[in-house]
Design an enzyme around this catalytic site. Structure first.
Site, short mmCIF file in Angstrom:
data_model
loop_
_atom_site.label_atom_id
_atom_site.label_comp_id
_atom_site.label_asym_id
_atom_site.label_seq_id
_atom_site.Cartn_x
_atom_site.Cartn_y
_atom_site.Cartn_z
N HIS A 158 0.82 -1.22 0.00
CA HIS A 158 0.00 0.00 0.00
C HIS A 158 0.85 1.27 0.00
CE1 HIS A 158 -3.57 -2.35 0.45
NE2 HIS A 158 -3.21 -2.83 1.62
N ASP A 194 -2.60 -10.66 -2.28
CA ASP A 194 -3.16 -10.18 -1.01
C ASP A 194 -4.66 -9.87 -1.21
OD1 ASP A 194 -2.03 -8.70 1.76
OD2 ASP A 194 -3.82 -7.74 0.95
N HIS A 196 -6.20 -7.32 -0.28
CA HIS A 196 -6.38 -5.90 -0.62
C HIS A 196 -5.62 -5.53 -1.89
CE1 HIS A 196 -6.66 -6.27 3.86
NE2 HIS A 196 -7.73 -5.50 3.68
N ASP A 283 -4.42 -12.96 3.78
CA ASP A 283 -5.66 -12.42 4.36
C ASP A 283 -6.88 -12.78 3.51
OD1 ASP A 283 -4.55 -10.68 2.48
OD2 ASP A 283 -4.55 -8.92 3.80
N TYR A 322 -3.93 -11.75 8.86
CA TYR A 322 -4.13 -11.29 10.24
C TYR A 322 -4.73 -12.34 11.15
CZ TYR A 322 -2.83 -7.44 7.46
OH TYR A 322 -2.11 -6.69 6.57
C1 SP5 Z 1 -0.98 -5.18 3.95
C2 SP5 Z 1 -2.44 -5.19 4.26
O1 SP5 Z 1 -3.07 -6.26 4.20
N1 SP5 Z 1 -3.01 -4.05 4.65
C3 SP5 Z 1 -4.38 -3.97 4.94
C4 SP5 Z 1 -4.74 -2.69 5.60
C5 SP5 Z 1 -6.20 -2.64 5.95
N2 SP5 Z 1 -6.45 -1.63 6.91
C6 SP5 Z 1 -7.80 -1.20 7.06
C7 SP5 Z 1 -8.64 -2.32 7.52
C8 SP5 Z 1 -10.01 -1.90 7.91
C9 SP5 Z 1 -10.66 -3.15 8.42
N3 SP5 Z 1 -11.76 -2.90 9.24
C10 SP5 Z 1 -12.34 -4.14 9.71
C11 SP5 Z 1 -12.70 -3.97 11.12
C12 SP5 Z 1 -12.97 -5.28 11.80
N4 SP5 Z 1 -13.28 -5.02 13.19
ZN ZN Z 2 -4.10 -7.22 2.77
#
Ligand code: SP5
Ligand code: ZN
Length: 340
Positions: A158, A194, A196, A283, A322
């Site tokens: 990112h 990934d 994302h 993830d 995660y």
């Molecule tokens: C490297 C990578 O996988 N980065 C991902 C970053 C995502 N960050 C924002 C995630 C927002 C997720 N919200 C979910 C809440 C669950 N309680």
């Molecule tokens: Zn990710």
């Protein structure tokens, strides 16, 4: 397989704005420690990362941004700010013509894209080590001709040339790809699996034809990073045709995911890449706490076998994942598929 790692990641554990609350980030040291112990138990060989070459880092990131990251924590503290991590609170808006501000609070907004991570006291050391892991793994791959894995943490995909966000500070996949080019390749593919979209990696290579970026990810209409990753983003200038996004809806299962992989691998083949960098996020796992695909631990092996069948030299860099209870098994499963 040769695994490149470093202990220096442990000094970095960020805070994260989640649902309006500042929490300890989902992206923590346990992730790399658990991947490391699972890989040791599976019999992989470990190599210590070399320090990153500043010129290499400067070919991926802007000089202003690197200077900012190196000094942000100290400047935040001496500004009198009391928060546990250095974070922005205002960002450039559409239609503005931002000039880089001078003070730390303005620069934090200028140099970040998200409030899901901050600059902590140990961030710069950890991010540098992570980029060093990617460069070392890429160099080892080009010189040995065999697949290598960089146990990068913090992740990188990112991070743009001059912004952190999404738990990422330095773009490890871009460092790996640039290393392979510097070692003599004409074109490198980056396959980002990934959950994302790899918006930082896309942005770094968007106008270049020497790096093909292919990403399989959750549809940005409903998932982070929201503002990039749509299918109509295909590259610009000389890079036109060298960016390929494959967004998928929440609930995507392995069969659907593998259909998209076929489409992505066809792009890698037609671009005639000399080598492949894999941005490996696990993830996409069914029990990931912040993601919505349904892949299982067993699925990562055939996923990797299919990629291996391309016959290209491969360097893997670790991105997200995660579900700490399964992260080691998921990475081991993937690497077993790459080894055949
Ligand atoms: C490297 C990578 O996988 N980065 C991902 C970053 C995502 N960050 C924002 C995630 C927002 C997720 N919200 C979910 C809440 C669950 N309680
Ligand atoms: Zn990710």
């Amino acid at each position: 397989m040769q695994i490149v790692a470093s202990e220096l990641h442990r000094g970095h554990h960020s805070v994260e704005l989640d649902g309006g609350q500042l929490i300890e980030s989902w992206e923590g040291p346990a992730r790399a420690d658990l991947i490391g112990s699972a890989l040791r138990a599976a019999g992989h060989d470990f190599i210590e990362a070399q320090p990153i070459d500043p010129a290499l880092l400067g070919s991926v990131h802007s000089a202003d941004y690197l200077e900012f990251l190196a000094t942000a924590w100290a400047r935040w503290e001496s500004s009198g700010a009391k928060g546990p991590g250095a974070m922005g609170f205002t960002w450039p808006v559409r239609g503005s013509h931002p000039v880089r501000p001078r003070d730390i609070h303005g620069q934090l907004g200028f140099h970040s894209s998200a409030a899901d991570c901050a600059v902590m006291p140990g961030t710069w050391t950890a991010a540098l080590a992570s980029a060093g892991i990617a460069a070392t793994a890429a160099q080892l791959m080009t010189r040995s001709g065999s697949t290598t894995y960089g146990l990068c943490r913090p992740p990188g995909h990112h991070s743009t040339a001059d912004q952190f966000g999404g738990y990422c500070y330095l773009n490890n996949a871009a460092v790996a790809a640039q290393t392979v080019l510097n070692e003599g390749a004409s074109r490198v593919g980056i396959l980002d699996v990934d959950y994302h979209h790899g918006n930082g990696t896309q942005s770094i290579f968007y106008d270049r034809s020497d790096v093909l970026f292919v990403s399989l990810h959750a549809d940005p209409l409903t998932s982070f990073p929201y503002f990039a990753g749509n299918a109509d983003e295909k590259g610009v200038g000389r890079g036109a045709g060298f960016n390929h996004n494959l967004p998928m809806p929440h609930g995507t299962n392995f069969d659907t995911w593998m259909d998209a992989l076929e489409v992505g691998l066809a792009s890698v083949e037609s671009a005639r890449c000399d080598a492949l960098v894999i941005s490996l996020g696990v993830d996409t796992y069914e029990h990931d706490p912040i993601s919505r695909f349904t892949l299982t631990t067993a699925d990562y092996q055939p996923m990797a076998s299919r990629i291996r069948a391309l016959g290209l030299p491969i360097v893997v860099v670790q991105e997200g994942g995660y579900a700490v209870e399964a992260i080691g098994d998921n990475v081991v499963s993937f690497l077993s598929g790459l080894s055949g």
